[in-house]
Design a protein around this motif. Sequence first.
Motif, PDB file in Angstrom:
ATOM      1  N   THR A  66       0.837  -1.202   0.000  1.00  0.00           N
ATOM      2  CA  THR A  66       0.000   0.000   0.000  1.00  0.00           C
ATOM      3  C   THR A  66       0.871   1.251   0.000  1.00  0.00           C
ATOM      4  O   THR A  66       0.626   2.194  -0.766  1.00  0.00           O
ATOM      5  N   ILE A  67       1.896   1.259   0.835  1.00  0.00           N
ATOM      6  CA  ILE A  67       2.807   2.412   0.900  1.00  0.00           C
ATOM      7  C   ILE A  67       3.513   2.605  -0.443  1.00  0.00           C
ATOM      8  O   ILE A  67       3.627   3.737  -0.928  1.00  0.00           O
ATOM      9  N   ASP A  68       3.968   1.529  -1.053  1.00  0.00           N
ATOM     10  CA  ASP A  68       4.634   1.645  -2.358  1.00  0.00           C
ATOM     11  C   ASP A  68       3.690   2.248  -3.398  1.00  0.00           C
ATOM     12  O   ASP A  68       4.094   3.094  -4.194  1.00  0.00           O
ATOM     13  N   ASN A  69       2.441   1.832  -3.388  1.00  0.00           N
ATOM     14  CA  ASN A  69       1.474   2.397  -4.331  1.00  0.00           C
ATOM     15  C   ASN A  69       1.223   3.878  -4.046  1.00  0.00           C
ATOM     16  O   ASN A  69       1.160   4.694  -4.976  1.00  0.00           O
ATOM     17  N   LEU A  70       1.095   4.229  -2.782  1.00  0.00           N
ATOM     18  CA  LEU A  70       0.894   5.632  -2.428  1.00  0.00           C
ATOM     19  C   LEU A  70       2.120   6.474  -2.794  1.00  0.00           C
ATOM     20  O   LEU A  70       1.986   7.625  -3.232  1.00  0.00           O
ATOM     21  N   LEU A  71       3.309   5.911  -2.636  1.00  0.00           N
ATOM     22  CA  LEU A  71       4.532   6.615  -3.034  1.00  0.00           C
ATOM     23  C   LEU A  71       4.567   6.853  -4.541  1.00  0.00           C
ATOM     24  O   LEU A  71       4.979   7.926  -4.991  1.00  0.00           O
ATOM     25  N   LYS A  72       4.131   5.871  -5.314  1.00  0.00           N
ATOM     26  CA  LYS A  72       4.097   6.042  -6.768  1.00  0.00           C
ATOM     27  C   LYS A  72       3.206   7.221  -7.140  1.00  0.00           C
ATOM     28  O   LYS A  72       3.573   8.042  -7.986  1.00  0.00           O
ATOM     29  N   TYR A  73       2.038   7.305  -6.518  1.00  0.00           N
ATOM     30  CA  TYR A  73       1.128   8.426  -6.793  1.00  0.00           C
ATOM     31  C   TYR A  73       1.755   9.750  -6.361  1.00  0.00           C
ATOM     32  O   TYR A  73       1.624  10.767  -7.042  1.00  0.00           O
TER      33      TYR A  73
END
Length: 81
Positions: A66-73
Amino acid sequence: MNDSQKEIYTQIWIKYKPAMLRYCKGKLNRYEEDAKDIINDAFTILWEKILKDGIPEYPQAFLYKTIDNLLKYKYIKLYPP
């Protein structure tokens, strides 16, 4: 959410939040407040997941993904193409 789920969520928060915050700050070294926001968002998503589907089998992996996805955004917002 029952008391057992609340207790498990609290334990997950206490156990994983410090390391995940360090990880996120490392990725966003100049944006400490954004890193904190991402961590809070990730744990909010975990809370919603627990309410909907129960506790994930691997909560640490769920949070890191989840954190990796939020970082991508966040990267897209900070550094548009």
